[in-house]
Design an enzyme around this catalytic site. Structure first.
Site, short mmCIF file in Angstrom:
data_model
loop_
_atom_site.label_atom_id
_atom_site.label_comp_id
_atom_site.label_asym_id
_atom_site.label_seq_id
_atom_site.Cartn_x
_atom_site.Cartn_y
_atom_site.Cartn_z
N LEU A 142 -5.17 2.27 -0.26
CA LEU A 142 -5.15 1.51 -1.50
C LEU A 142 -5.48 0.04 -1.28
O LEU A 142 -6.06 -0.60 -2.16
CB LEU A 142 -3.79 1.66 -2.18
CG LEU A 142 -3.39 3.09 -2.55
CD1 LEU A 142 -2.12 3.10 -3.38
CD2 LEU A 142 -4.52 3.82 -3.28
N ASP A 143 -5.12 -0.52 -0.13
CA ASP A 143 -5.52 -1.90 0.15
C ASP A 143 -7.04 -2.01 0.14
O ASP A 143 -7.61 -2.96 -0.41
CB ASP A 143 -4.98 -2.35 1.52
CG ASP A 143 -3.56 -2.88 1.44
OD1 ASP A 143 -3.15 -3.34 0.36
OD2 ASP A 143 -2.86 -2.83 2.46
N VAL A 144 -7.72 -1.05 0.77
CA VAL A 144 -9.18 -1.08 0.82
C VAL A 144 -9.78 -0.83 -0.56
O VAL A 144 -10.62 -1.59 -1.04
CB VAL A 144 -9.72 -0.08 1.85
CG1 VAL A 144 -11.24 0.06 1.74
CG2 VAL A 144 -9.34 -0.51 3.27
N GLY A 168 -9.23 -3.71 -2.76
CA GLY A 168 -10.18 -4.79 -2.50
C GLY A 168 -11.52 -4.53 -3.17
O GLY A 168 -12.15 -5.45 -3.70
N ASP A 226 0.81 -1.22 0.00
CA ASP A 226 0.00 0.00 0.00
C ASP A 226 0.84 1.27 0.00
O ASP A 226 0.72 2.14 -0.88
CB ASP A 226 -0.93 -0.02 1.23
CG ASP A 226 -1.98 1.08 1.20
OD1 ASP A 226 -1.62 2.25 0.98
OD2 ASP A 226 -3.16 0.79 1.41
#
Length: 620
Positions: A480-482, A485, A452
């Site tokens: 960015l991870d969220v 996803g 991220d």
């Protein structure tokens, strides 16, 4: 209705049309993504002036489908959330304030701060497209025609769900929540991010730069937990050490000892190299009949948080009911994508290593299970597979033969090395939707580790989230991870719809890079036109009150710029309201969201006592 499976199509929404209206920050994302998926419209291109209002929705028609409709607003009344105009949730700033985004993003600085990028709106746009795709998939599978609604308030709660779960756990954090964190700055003024998952590489890197031993030892724990806590209170000596060496010296030390560093790139630099690629790619695989067999699990167990006696699918009767998703994911990106598919009705089965996912034990815990882990994995079933064992890999291929989706986020090249790439699994299930959520999607040469914060650094996100006049700094909230996803789930839904319309399986790829480009798209367009891509100084900076903070709506921020520090938050809100200005209180303690009247009844607790945010959509 005509069978969509007989339609000749290359993209999942080819031959369909759409019309959309509503908040421009949301509908621009919806329109952009629907276009990329093949739908046509007479709507202006992204970046053009829009006259949309705070209400409206998106309707997709054609292709043999009944019209599919999605409503996306700032505060979704269909979800039972009480934000709306009563609670002052009328735009990006007020949604960030109320849902806790400002609180989490501001941990590094010691006070709540707004993200200068339209994060909640971007997530809401993606959720709206997901709802439309899920509705069409459900129709194609013989289900009812359903309208879907979502709101930025629900998107905001989803974005902070792991932090909220941790705040409501029965034990404290494993690392200190205090001011501090990267980026570091070199002697010649280069701001940079550092990444390593290895404590020995961390120590060797800092020793090479002659950092005090006590400082490098004390710095590892906050560095390791910064993904979970959104802050990293490093010893000041580490920042001082970085400032005493040139960027070239720092780069050499990282390369020599297994750490990675990345200089913060500007939005202008990212705009100049941007290849215009979509945030995901979809490629049909071999021709084959749709999978109809049920998956034989063998030894397995329901994941913690599943209702007793319930199917692994969290939302019974959802548009994906009866579909099976195999998920081999770690951390956030892939598990969140699978979690969303589960909320839409799919049966989600996690592939975990022998002994189970080690992140189950990550503190803080609820009833002995990591609260953060539950936020992404409750309701899933789990099967332990040793991917190093040929027998277990064969078992996994057998499971894939009866599944609809295989989703993973292994390191680049790992799936091919294991004989579990898209081509391998297509041989046992030609109708499989094979999904890979990566860091870089092979689009950036010489890219650093695809995590991220490194992707934020490399793509200009550090500039996008901070207004003019402030040094660029990637957020320590896992933006960015969220969002990655969310895009992963969107890509899978697009692949499932493509499969329903063509009878062929598909490979779909999404990435953190795609998430970064989606988030920064408005800023990148400004940079490409030669304009200043950053927001003006002071943008989305909350106002201090006598007992807390408040955030005015973006349109009212200039008019609300007077001293409110002598008033309580309630008094300050009333004063602004008297002048016709909209603002809302800033959530500073995530645990307070349980009792916040703006979210009455929306946040529950699962079977383990971990806080659970509402589903991001409502179907009718």
């Amino acid at each position: 209705m005509a069978s969509p499976a007989t339609t000749q199509t290359v993209r999942p929404l080819d031959t369909l049309r759409f019309d959309t209206s509503g908040p421009p920050q949301i509908t621009s994302v919806v329109a952009d993504h629907l276009r990329l998926l093949g739908a046509r419209t007479d709507r202006p291109a992204p970046g053009e002036v829009s006259t949309d209002t705070a209400t409206g929705g998106t309707t997709v028609t054609g292709g043999g489908f009944a019209p599919a409709h999605a409503t996306a607003t700032w505060a979704d009344p269909a979800g039972g959330l009480a934000g709306g105009r009563v609670g002052g949730l009328v735009d990006e700033a007020t949604v960030q304030a109320a849902t806790g985004i400002m609180a989490v993003h501001g941990r590094r600085d010691g006070s709540p701060r707004g993200l200068a990028a339209d994060y909640a709106a971007t997530a809401t746009g993606v959720l709206a497209v997901q709802g439309l795709l899920a509705s069409l998939v459900g129709q194609a599978r013989g289900g009812p025609v359903r309208a879907v609604s979502t709101g930025a308030d629900r998107a905001g709660l989803l974005a902070v769900s792991q932090y909220l779960a941790a705040a409501g756990a029965e034990e404290g954090e494993a690392a200190e929540l205090a001011v501090g964190g990267p980026p570091f700055t070199s002697a010649d003024g280069v701001h940079f991010e550092l990444e390593t998952l290895d404590p020995e590489a961390w120590a060797a890197f800092w020793k090479a730069l002659e950092a005090p031993v006590e400082a490098l030892r004390a710095g590892w724990r906050p560095f390791q937990f910064r993904y979970a806590t959104a802050c990293a209170p490093f010893p000041a000596a580490l920042h001082l050490t970085a400032r005493s060496h040139t960027w070239e010296r720092i780069r050499r030390a990282a390369a020599a000892y297994g750490a990675q560093v990345c200089a913060l790139h500007s939005l202008a630099e990212r705009a100049a190299e941007h290849d215009g690629a979509a945030p995901w790619s979809l490629m049909p695989t071999a021709t084959g009949r749709l999978a109809t067999g049920r998956l034989a699990l063998g030894p397995g167990r329901p994941a913690p948080g599943a209702p007793p006696g319930a199917s692994p699918g969290v939302t019974a009767g959802g548009p994906l009911a009866g579909l099976t998703v195999l998920e081999a994911g770690r951390r956030i990106q892939a598990p969140l994508a699978a979690h969303l598919l589960g909320l839409l009705g799919a049966d989600v089965i996690r592939i975990e290593p022998p002994g189970g996912d080690p992140l189950r034990g990550m503190p803080p815990a609820c009833s002995g299970i990591s609260a953060r882990w539950l936020a992404l994995n409750r309701g899933k079933q789990a099967v332990e597979i040793d991917i190093k064992s040929e027998a277990d890999r064969r078992r996994l291929r057998e499971m894939a033969a009866g599944a609809d989706v295989f989703l993973h986020n292994w390191a680049p090249g790992k799936a091919a090395e294991l004989g579990l790439d898209a081509e391998d699994l297509a041989r046992v299930n030609p109708a499989l939707v094979y999904a890979y959520t990566s860091g870089w999607a092979d689009r950036i040469e010489h890219a650093p580790m695809g995590t991220d914060f490194m992707v934020q650094a490399r793509t200009g996100v550090g500039e996008a989230v901070r207004p003019e006049g402030e040094a660029p700094a990637p957020s320590l909230m896992t933006l960015l991870d969220v969002l990655g996803g969310l895009l992963g789930a969107e890509a899978v839904l697009a692949g499932l719809l493509l499969r329903e319309r063509t009878g062929r399986g598909a490979r779909v790829d999404s990435s953190l890079l795609g998430a970064a480009d989606t988030l920064t798209a408005p800023a990148l367009r400004r940079a490409a036109r030669g304009e200043n891509p950053r927001r003006p100084a002071g943008f989305r900076v909350p106002r201090r009150t006598a007992d807390g903070w408040l955030a005015p709506a973006d349109a009212d921020a200039r008019a609300a710029a007077h001293d409110l520090s002598g008033l309580t938050t309630t008094e300050a809100l009333a004063r602004l309201h008297e002048h016709g200005l909209t603002a809302t209180a800033v959530t500073t303690e995530l645990s307070d969201l349980h009792h916040d009247p703006r979210f009455t009844g929306s946040i529950s607790r699962d079977a383990h006592g971990a806080p659970a945010v509402p589903d991001p959509w409502s179907f009718a």
